[in-house]
Design a protein around this motif. Structure first.
Motif, short mmCIF file in Angstrom:
data_model
loop_
_atom_site.label_atom_id
_atom_site.label_comp_id
_atom_site.label_asym_id
_atom_site.label_seq_id
_atom_site.Cartn_x
_atom_site.Cartn_y
_atom_site.Cartn_z
N VAL A 277 0.83 -1.21 0.00
CA VAL A 277 0.00 0.00 0.00
C VAL A 277 0.86 1.25 0.00
N LEU A 278 1.97 1.22 0.72
CA LEU A 278 2.84 2.40 0.76
C LEU A 278 3.49 2.63 -0.60
N TYR A 279 4.00 1.56 -1.18
CA TYR A 279 4.73 1.71 -2.44
C TYR A 279 3.80 2.11 -3.58
N TYR A 280 2.69 1.40 -3.72
CA TYR A 280 1.78 1.69 -4.82
C TYR A 280 1.12 3.06 -4.65
N SER A 281 0.93 3.50 -3.40
CA SER A 281 0.35 4.82 -3.17
C SER A 281 1.29 5.94 -3.59
N ALA A 282 2.57 5.64 -3.65
CA ALA A 282 3.55 6.64 -4.09
C ALA A 282 3.74 6.61 -5.60
N ILE A 283 3.14 5.64 -6.29
CA ILE A 283 3.32 5.52 -7.74
C ILE A 283 2.03 5.84 -8.51
N PHE A 284 0.96 5.07 -8.28
CA PHE A 284 -0.24 5.23 -9.08
C PHE A 284 -0.88 6.61 -8.93
N PRO A 285 -1.06 7.15 -7.72
CA PRO A 285 -1.58 8.52 -7.63
C PRO A 285 -0.67 9.54 -8.30
N PHE A 286 0.65 9.32 -8.20
CA PHE A 286 1.59 10.23 -8.86
C PHE A 286 1.39 10.24 -10.37
N GLN A 287 1.13 9.05 -10.95
CA GLN A 287 0.91 8.98 -12.39
C GLN A 287 -0.22 9.89 -12.84
N LYS A 288 -1.23 10.05 -12.00
CA LYS A 288 -2.40 10.84 -12.37
C LYS A 288 -2.08 12.33 -12.43
N TYR A 289 -1.00 12.73 -11.79
CA TYR A 289 -0.62 14.15 -11.76
C TYR A 289 0.73 14.41 -12.45
N ALA A 290 1.41 13.36 -12.88
CA ALA A 290 2.79 13.50 -13.34
C ALA A 290 2.91 14.43 -14.54
N VAL A 291 2.00 14.31 -15.51
CA VAL A 291 2.09 15.16 -16.70
C VAL A 291 1.91 16.63 -16.31
N ASN A 292 0.92 16.90 -15.45
CA ASN A 292 0.72 18.28 -15.01
C ASN A 292 1.92 18.77 -14.21
N MET A 293 2.54 17.90 -13.41
CA MET A 293 3.74 18.28 -12.65
C MET A 293 4.86 18.68 -13.60
N LEU A 294 5.04 17.94 -14.68
CA LEU A 294 6.06 18.28 -15.66
C LEU A 294 5.72 19.59 -16.37
N GLN A 295 4.45 19.79 -16.69
CA GLN A 295 4.04 21.05 -17.32
C GLN A 295 4.37 22.25 -16.43
N CYS A 296 4.30 22.05 -15.12
CA CYS A 296 4.56 23.13 -14.18
C CYS A 296 6.05 23.36 -13.92
N ASN A 297 6.90 22.37 -14.20
CA ASN A 297 8.31 22.47 -13.84
C ASN A 297 9.27 22.52 -15.03
N LEU A 298 8.78 22.22 -16.22
CA LEU A 298 9.64 22.27 -17.40
C LEU A 298 9.35 23.53 -18.22
N THR A 299 10.37 24.00 -18.90
CA THR A 299 10.20 25.13 -19.82
C THR A 299 9.98 24.55 -21.21
N LEU A 300 8.72 24.50 -21.62
CA LEU A 300 8.35 23.88 -22.90
C LEU A 300 7.82 24.94 -23.86
N THR A 301 8.30 24.89 -25.07
CA THR A 301 7.87 25.82 -26.12
C THR A 301 7.24 25.02 -27.25
N ALA A 302 6.00 25.32 -27.56
CA ALA A 302 5.29 24.57 -28.59
C ALA A 302 6.01 24.68 -29.92
N PRO A 303 6.18 23.56 -30.66
CA PRO A 303 6.83 23.61 -31.97
C PRO A 303 6.03 24.45 -32.96
N ALA A 304 6.68 24.91 -33.98
CA ALA A 304 6.04 25.78 -34.96
C ALA A 304 4.85 25.09 -35.64
N GLU A 305 3.78 25.84 -35.82
CA GLU A 305 2.60 25.32 -36.50
C GLU A 305 2.96 24.85 -37.91
#
Length: 540
Positions: A277-305
């Motif tokens: 329960v401890l290990y999986y609680s640190a992984i699966f819930p994180f997956q649900k927020y991981a993309v948003n966490m990266l969006q908040c911490n990385l400097t991303l510039t959209a490629p040219a249209e």
């Protein structure tokens, strides 16, 4: 003559691995749907008004019925009474029903409907659950999130039932053979679902230049239809096996309440369950927020249209490269030592480098996080094979906890320091995500094959159900907690790409510390009680 007469389907390596493939593909589809909204959290806030609390509450609802209505316990009883094949088909059907409800909840058809009005006006107060602080709904929760939560609860019942069924099925087909390798391989394939979800969920949501989040969920629904077909095919394979062996699943070992008491009285079982329960609680819930966490911490510039990197075709190409990474890495594990093994391994590593380069060029947080399971696919069979022949299961759990702590602390403190560094931030993110995926490999390869060493084979379904039930408490609680902590520590922040994730990540790292202590305790108990957790699964 007698040897020929007793030969069964599971004596054939090709057929028992085919049975495993059917179960693994069903779980692959389930894993995709489990996180289908995770990479588009920002779009859910923009198009459906789901803030972090609503998003986290909906995500945590997946396991609500399993935890508070004890459905997982009943699932274990059903599994022990009715057998693997019946429960596999039942679980796939339940997942599909829940998925269809969730799809309707986020579709345009739900907006402005009488059902939306009803959900807005109701389910704002649930007696007893509100008093206990565990209600899956709250006043002010968007109606679409409430109905999605209802569908996700039903899906969660089927998904967790499928999880214990697959574990039981592998024990049935592989006991005394390469069981850890089989479990590790199943989880490696299933976890490709996470990467598939991260790549294709945003792809379908933005397809054609118009955002429609329901398309992503519809993609998951179609895959769950395929999962149902897979379990039906498995049904007939499993039935044929029982006809050959003369085993009768349904009534040979009837469930008794005393069985649960015997399982719960075992100290080693409790250590494994709590570690889970401890290990999986640190992984699966994180997956649900991981993309948003990266969006908040990385400097991303959209490629040219209009460029290749901004077009839809790059998604397909990158996914095909991902398949090459996974397939070549996986195949390399089954090659005898020599040139062919290293050729496949080299292909896998080269394709992984190409995949990471493409993720950087796309400047896409979801395609960056999609690398999460790829190293796991490569090393999980290696770890499973090592456990089968060498052992050291408890030691692997300890190592997994150490890597888990290091990764969450890196996300919390190191990654934000690279904000503004377009290349450095992505490199740190890739390395940390790959290591986190590797640490996740240690758990299924080491933990699940240990359970049959702790409990009697006739109650193995109930044992897995109890572990999954305890695990589900964390999987319900921590998505909700992460959402609440995000909103509390980011007051007034309305841009979903500007959250500070430090507090939630430290919280998850603390789970890793607790898991590390339990892993060390398990090693001590194993040494004293001779549970055999450090012993190989295949005895010569």
């Amino acid at each position: 003559m007698s040897t020929t007469a007793t030969k069964t389907l599971r004596d054939s390596a090709a057929l028992r691995w085919t049975a495993l493939l059917l179960l693994a593909l069903a779980m692959f589809c389930a894993y995709i749907f489990m996180d289908i909204l995770s990479p588009i959290k920002d779009l859910m806030q923009e198009t459906r008004g789901w803030d972090s609390t609503a998003f986290g509450t909906m995500q945590g609802s997946e396991v609500f019925l399993n935890v508070f209505v004890f459905f997982l316990i009943f699932a274990g009883i059903i599994l022990d009474k009715m057998g693997v094949r019946f429960t596999a088909v039942l679980s796939a059907g339940v997942m599909l029903v829940g998925a269809i409800i969730k799809w309707f909840a986020v579709s345009e058809s739900f907006i402005g409907s009488g059902l939306e009005t009803w959900f807005t006006q109701n389910l704002n107060y649930i007696p007893l659950f509100d008093e206990l602080g565990v209600s899956p709904f709250y006043r002010g929760m968007p109606a679409s999130a409430k109905l999605a939560a209802c569908g996700f609860m039903i899906f969660g019942c089927g998904c967790e039932m499928a999880g214990i069924t697959v574990s039981r099925g592998i024990v049935k087909w592989f006991k005394g053979r390469e069981m850890a390798l089989a479990m590790g391989s199943e989880m490696a394939l299933a976890r490709l679902g996470v990467a598939t979800c991260m790549i294709f969920s945003p792809f379908f949501a933005r397809l054609g230049g118009k955002v429609d989040v329901s398309r992503s969920v519809a993609f998951g629904v179609v895959l769950l239809c395929i999962a149902l077909i897979m379990t039906i095919v498995y049904f007939f394979m499993d039935k044929k096996l029982d006809e050959q062996t003369g085993e009768a699943e349904e009534k040979d070992d009837p469930f008794k309440v005393s069985d649960i008491g015997r399982i719960l009285s075992d100290g080693g079982f409790w250590i494994v369950a709590l570690l889970c329960v401890l290990y999986y609680s640190a992984i699966f819930p994180f997956q649900k927020y991981a993309v948003n966490m990266l969006q908040c911490n990385l400097t991303l510039t959209a490629p040219a249209e209009g460029s290749f990197w901004a077009g839809p075709s790059v998604t397909i190409v990158q996914y095909l490269i991902m398949i090459i990474v996974a397939a070549a890495g996986f195949i390399s594990n089954f090659q005898p030592k020599g040139t062919r093994k290293y050729i496949f391994l080299g292909i896998s590593i080269a394709a992984l480098i190409v995949y990471c380069f493409m993720g950087y060029m796309r400047q896409s947080a979801e395609s960056i996080f999609a690398v999460f399971p790829l190293l796991a696919v490569l090393i999980t069979p290696i770890l499973g094979n090592y456990l089968d022949h060498k052992g050291k299961g408890a030691s692997m759990l300890v190592l997994g906890a150490i890597l888990l702590i290091a990764c969450h602390l890196t996300f919390a403190f190191v990654l934000p320091a690279f904000k503004g560094n377009a290349v450095g931030g992505v490199v740190v993110a890739y390395v940390t995500i790959l290591v986190l995926g590797a640490s996740f490999s240690l758990v299924p390869a080491a933990l699940w094959p240990s359970v049959p060493k702790l409990v009697d084979s006739k109650v193995i379904g109930s044992a897995y159900a109890l572990i999954f039930w305890i695990q589900n408490i964390g999987l319900w609680l921590f998505p909700l907690l992460i959402g609440k902590v995000l909103d509390k520590t980011n007051p007034g922040v309305t841009d979903p790409t500007q959250f500070n994730y430090t507090a939630p990540l430290v919280m998850l790292a603390c789970l890793g510390v607790a898991a590390l202590l339990l892993g060390l305790l398990l090693k001590v108990i194993d040494r004293k009680k001779h549970l055999g957790l450090e012993e190989p699964n295949i005895q010569n």
